[in-house]
Design an enzyme around this catalytic site. Structure first.
Site, PDB file in Angstrom:
ATOM      1  N   LYS A  11       0.851  -1.209   0.000  1.00  0.00           N
ATOM      2  CA  LYS A  11       0.000   0.000   0.000  1.00  0.00           C
ATOM      3  C   LYS A  11       0.871   1.237   0.000  1.00  0.00           C
ATOM      4  CE  LYS A  11       0.809   1.484   4.413  1.00  0.00           C
ATOM      5  NZ  LYS A  11       1.556   2.700   4.717  1.00  0.00           N
ATOM      6  N   PRO A 115       9.143  -3.958   0.095  1.00  0.00           N
ATOM      7  CA  PRO A 115      10.305  -3.689   0.952  1.00  0.00           C
ATOM      8  C   PRO A 115       9.964  -3.837   2.445  1.00  0.00           C
ATOM      9  CG  PRO A 115       9.448  -1.649  -0.017  1.00  0.00           C
ATOM     10  CD  PRO A 115       8.742  -2.789  -0.694  1.00  0.00           C
ATOM     11  N   VAL A 116      10.906  -4.420   3.193  1.00  0.00           N
ATOM     12  CA  VAL A 116      10.734  -4.594   4.632  1.00  0.00           C
ATOM     13  C   VAL A 116      11.049  -3.267   5.321  1.00  0.00           C
ATOM     14  CG1 VAL A 116      11.585  -5.851   6.649  1.00  0.00           C
ATOM     15  CG2 VAL A 116      11.325  -7.034   4.470  1.00  0.00           C
ATOM     16  N   GLY A 118       9.651  -0.465   5.005  1.00  0.00           N
ATOM     17  CA  GLY A 118       9.718   0.525   3.921  1.00  0.00           C
ATOM     18  C   GLY A 118       8.550   1.491   3.903  1.00  0.00           C
ATOM     19  N   GLY A 123       4.752  -6.197   6.161  1.00  0.00           N
ATOM     20  CA  GLY A 123       4.446  -7.181   7.207  1.00  0.00           C
ATOM     21  C   GLY A 123       2.945  -7.367   7.353  1.00  0.00           C
ATOM     22  N   SER A 124       2.211  -6.260   7.309  1.00  0.00           N
ATOM     23  CA  SER A 124       0.748  -6.330   7.393  1.00  0.00           C
ATOM     24  C   SER A 124       0.184  -7.083   6.195  1.00  0.00           C
ATOM     25  CB  SER A 124       0.145  -4.923   7.423  1.00  0.00           C
ATOM     26  OG  SER A 124       0.506  -4.263   8.608  1.00  0.00           O
ATOM     27  N   ASP A 157      -2.555  -1.964   9.604  1.00  0.00           N
ATOM     28  CA  ASP A 157      -2.744  -1.925   8.150  1.00  0.00           C
ATOM     29  C   ASP A 157      -3.210  -3.262   7.569  1.00  0.00           C
ATOM     30  OD1 ASP A 157      -1.765   0.684   8.202  1.00  0.00           O
ATOM     31  OD2 ASP A 157       0.290   0.051   7.783  1.00  0.00           O
TER      32      ASP A 157
HETATM   33  O1  C5P Z   1      -0.161  -1.509  14.149  1.00  0.00           O
HETATM   34  P1  C5P Z   1       1.269  -1.631  13.729  1.00  0.00           P
HETATM   35  O2  C5P Z   1       1.965  -2.766  14.408  1.00  0.00           O
HETATM   36  O3  C5P Z   1       1.445  -1.650  12.247  1.00  0.00           O
HETATM   37  O4  C5P Z   1       1.969  -0.297  14.224  1.00  0.00           O
HETATM   38  C1  C5P Z   1       3.358  -0.204  14.383  1.00  0.00           C
HETATM   39  C2  C5P Z   1       3.688   0.957  15.305  1.00  0.00           C
HETATM   40  O5  C5P Z   1       3.406   2.199  14.623  1.00  0.00           O
HETATM   41  C3  C5P Z   1       2.881   1.042  16.588  1.00  0.00           C
HETATM   42  O6  C5P Z   1       3.456   0.278  17.609  1.00  0.00           O
HETATM   43  C4  C5P Z   1       2.934   2.547  16.907  1.00  0.00           C
HETATM   44  O7  C5P Z   1       4.150   2.900  17.498  1.00  0.00           O
HETATM   45  C5  C5P Z   1       2.910   3.159  15.526  1.00  0.00           C
HETATM   46  N1  C5P Z   1       1.538   3.541  15.135  1.00  0.00           N
HETATM   47  C6  C5P Z   1       0.930   4.647  15.708  1.00  0.00           C
HETATM   48  N2  C5P Z   1      -0.351   5.001  15.350  1.00  0.00           N
HETATM   49  C7  C5P Z   1      -1.011   4.273  14.408  1.00  0.00           C
HETATM   50  C8  C5P Z   1      -0.412   3.162  13.789  1.00  0.00           C
HETATM   51  C9  C5P Z   1       0.873   2.810  14.178  1.00  0.00           C
HETATM   52  O8  C5P Z   1       1.520   5.321  16.564  1.00  0.00           O
HETATM   53  N3  C5P Z   1      -2.247   4.643  14.072  1.00  0.00           N
END
Ligand code: C5P
Length: 323
Positions: A11, A115-116, A118, A123-124, A157
């Site tokens: 995305k 890309p990791v 990236g 990962g999502s 995501d």
């Molecule tokens: O949900 P995900 O594991 O992808 O999010 C990774 C990190 O990104 C979270 O631990 C947080 O630090 C940050 N994040 C955030 N606000 C969001 C989404 C992600 O602060 N809405």
């Protein structure tokens, strides 16, 4: 069934408006997700225990243990299916439990192209692919909406990677709503960076830069919505925005050159993807995209520049083999 293969897109965020830090460590946001034709492929096969192996783009950076997002997603799905089977009564319990328990685990193979670390939700995407693949492998028959509800527990995501196309994300990004958009294929150039950025670190940098001026609630950009309704690439290019762009540029200053090179080469718009460091550029045709990609590669301002189109569908079963 002996194996299921799912293809899942990366995305970009056409808009990413970030609100204040919440007590749970996340930020409320409003974003416009857009799925592009840069894909990971994930294959699941019944096995004695859950395992994962990763090949391709940045594979050495992806955990191959229980922390892997695909395996986390599989645990969440297995638990939901078991609970649902119990609630549905003995006949269903036997059928569903039989499917889920056969062999006990799943061997997951991921071929990475996204890309990791990236900013493209790689990962999502793998987590979403794992949900869709095991739903098929086990014949558990959850709808995309039901998979999306589970996806929020795995990552912000993941739900979007299940549905794909273009969608509005709210909350942490996991609450999705459709976008009213004219059918139109956009031509993008994706500049893969020589390096990585940690998403939490970029959010922290945003909080630091904002300390003096507390922001309000984020809102959707009207001009971006109008551009999508019209299917107008030039208008869309001018309306792209990302609150994480400045913090990402602060932490990865070399990206300023990448952005500049794309603009100089005539991109209709240029933006950092999510928390970066991937940059993306909008072109007005496939030929223009190829020219832009060549200019970015030639300028030596990224590791690789690749063309992609969007929107594309979310995680999709591309092969399933039966014994
Ligand atoms: O949900 P995900 O594991 O992808 O999010 C990774 C990190 O990104 C979270 O631990 C947080 O630090 C940050 N994040 C955030 N606000 C969001 C989404 C992600 O602060 N809405």
């Amino acid at each position: 069934m002996t194996s299921v293969t799912v293809r899942v897109p990366a995305k970009i965020n056409l808009q990413l408006a970030v609100g204040p830090l919440r007590p749970d460590g996340y930020h409320d946001l409003v974003t416009v997700f857009h799925a592009v034709s840069l894909f990971d492929e994930l294959t699941v096969t019944p096995a004695g225990a859950d395992t994962v192996s990763v090949t391709g783009e940045g594979a050495d950076l992806v955990p191959e243990d229980g922390d892997n997002l695909a395996l986390r997603a599989i645990r969440v799905l297995r638990k939901a299916v078991a609970q649902r089977a119990v609630a549905a009564g003995p006949a269903v319990t036997a059928a569903v439990a039989g499917a889920v328990e056969a062999g006990g685990g799943v061997a997951v193979m991921i071929a990475k192209r996204i890309p990791v670390a990236g900013g493209m939700a790689g990962g999502s995407a793998d987590a979403a692919a794992a949900l869709v693949a095991c739903n098929e492998l086990w014949g558990t028959g959850l709808s995309p909406d039901e998979l999306c509800a589970l996806a929020g527990d795995v990552g912000s995501d993941v739900a979007f990677a299940v549905v794909g196309h273009t969608a509005i994300g709210r909350g942490r990004g996991e609450q999705l709503a459709p976008v009213l958009a004219a059918p139109h294929t956009y031509h993008w150039v994706i500049a893969l960076a020589d390096g990585h950025l940690s998403t939490p670190r970029v959010f922290r940098e945003l909080d630091r830069q904002r300390e003096a001026r507390k922001g309000g609630e984020p809102g959707l950009a009207n001009e971006l919505m109008a551009a999508l309704r019209a299917g107008d690439a030039a208008r869309l290019g001018a309306a792209l925005s990302n609150d994480l762009q400045e913090p990402a540029l602060t932490l990865f200053p070399a990206l300023r050159k990448t952005m500049e090179a794309g603009r100089e080469a005539g991109a209709l718009g240029a933006l950092i993807s999510g928390s970066g460091p991937t940059c993306f550029f909008l072109a007005d045709s496939a030929e223009h995209a190829a020219e832009l990609a060549a200019a970015l590669s030639g300028a030596g301002v990224c590791r690789e520049a690749t063309t992609a189109t969007g929107p594309v569908p979310g995680a999709t079963v591309v092969a399933s083999e039966r014994a």
